[in-house]
Design an enzyme around this catalytic site. Structure first.
Site, PDB file in Angstrom:
ATOM      1  CB  SER A 157      21.619  42.813   3.745  1.00 53.81           C
ATOM      2  OG  SER A 157      22.534  41.835   4.208  1.00 53.81           O
TER       3      SER A 157
ATOM      4  CG  HIS B 134      17.968  45.118   2.865  1.00 52.46           C
ATOM      5  ND1 HIS B 134      19.018  45.997   2.655  1.00 52.46           N
ATOM      6  CD2 HIS B 134      18.218  44.532   4.065  1.00 52.46           C
ATOM      7  CE1 HIS B 134      19.846  45.938   3.678  1.00 52.46           C
ATOM      8  NE2 HIS B 134      19.381  45.062   4.542  1.00 52.46           N
TER       9      HIS B 134
ATOM     10  CD  GLU C  57      19.081  48.896  -0.262  1.00 53.58           C
ATOM     11  OE1 GLU C  57      19.880  49.683  -0.791  1.00 53.58           O
ATOM     12  OE2 GLU C  57      19.451  48.000   0.534  1.00 53.58           O
TER      13      GLU C  57
ATOM     14  CG  ASN D  51      24.780  46.011   3.651  1.00 52.05           C
ATOM     15  OD1 ASN D  51      25.131  46.584   4.681  1.00 52.05           O
ATOM     16  ND2 ASN D  51      23.775  45.162   3.639  1.00 52.05           N
TER      17      ASN D  51
END
Length: 305
Positions: A127, A161, A173, A211
């Site tokens: 991530s 992800h 993702e 993130n």
């Protein structure tokens, strides 16, 4: 069955919450056989138990039939400790879902490249960590990154992800390393779609899109608590009722895992040297205390696991 993605069998490394979820949606939605491996037999046992509970819940709610649940469960097999990564050697794609540690992922992808068949896609569920660094680690010693062999090996590494909890969250993702080939990227996207996911793409930057935006938000909430600006309840309630978030940022941090939050923030800070990504002292101390959140019963809140 449509196999436009070309994935007739999938390997998943890591039987934690993420790996178990990825294995489940791959078996249930994409309908591919899944080989699940983890170095901890106890973690595999927990993962399979969680999978059984999730399937039973879907049947009880009428989302799937009992036959569909059984078929999905039967598609998942365990690769034991004696076989290790070699037990995944014949899969068409493997997805790594272990903790956010670059050295660990580099070691794993070097093993993937050595043990798996040469056309297999090597995907990571990271991530925050650079996909380009992970792809470079797949190169055997003595193989030049600029050679045709080097480009072929690194070109099959990609970032996929998934989001937690995987069976519920609709997003994947997709991140391309500098080395990732268009064919690898297209097939990885097609497989994520076959799993019932919406796909967004991001450049290979620290934290990607998700993130890079989420972690400063969570960190600011922790700083508010650390400074005594508001209680944990008032911080979370403000965001839930004032901004219509499904859970507050401190609850979300507990759900993600405070150790994971810290690892991601450290990756963001080290990768950018931007002070907005510097983790709060309170978060660091809570991880020092081994208060990881929901996963072990103690974080910003307490949980009966």
């Amino acid at each position: 069955m449509s196999i436009a993605h070309g994935i007739r069998s999938l390997g998943v490394l890591g039987a934690g919450q993420m790996g178990t979820g990825i294995a489940l949606v791959s078996a249930l939605r994409a309908k591919v056989p899944v080989l699940l491996h983890d170095r901890s037999a106890e973690q595999v046992k927990k993962g399979l138990s969680l999978m059984d509970k999730l399937l039973a819940k879907d049947v009880a709610k009428g989302r799937i039939t009992s036959e569909e649940a059984k078929e999905a469960r039967d598609r998942v097999s365990v690769v034991g400790l004696d076989a290790g990564i070699r037990g995944l050697r014949d899969v068409d794609m493997v997805i790594e879902a272990v903790s956010e540690s670059l050295p660990l992922k580099q070691k794993i992808f070097a093993s993937f490249a050595a043990e798996l068949k040469p056309e297999a896609i090597l995907a990571t569920n990271t991530s925050s960590i650079s996909i380009t660094k992970i792809a470079a680690a797949a190169l055997p010693e003595g193989v030049s990154a600029a050679s045709e062999e080097g480009k072929r090996i690194a070109g099959r590494v990609v970032g996929l992800h998934f989001f937690n909890p995987v069976p519920v969250m609709k997003l994947v993702e997709l991140i391309s390393a500098l080395q990732t080939t268009p064919d690898t990227l297209d097939r990885a996207r097609a497989f994520a779609i076959a799993c019932g996911k919406e796909v967004t793409t991001s450049k290979d930057v620290p934290g990607f899109v998700s993130n890079a935006l989420l972690m400063p938000f969570i960190n600011e909430a922790i700083l508010c608590l650390e400074k005594g600006i508001a209680t944990r309840e008032d911080i979370d309630t403000t965001l839930k009722l004032g901004m219509n978030h499904p859970m507050g940022p401190l609850q979300l941090a507990d759900f993600i895992g405070l150790d994971t939050c810290l690892a991601i923030q450290q990756t963001l800070y080290e990768g950018t040297r931007d002070s907005k990504y510097r983790p709060s002292i309170l978060l660091e101390r809570m991880v020092d205390a081994q208060w990881y959140g929901r996963k072990n019963g103690k974080g910003f809140y307490e949980y009966n696991n």
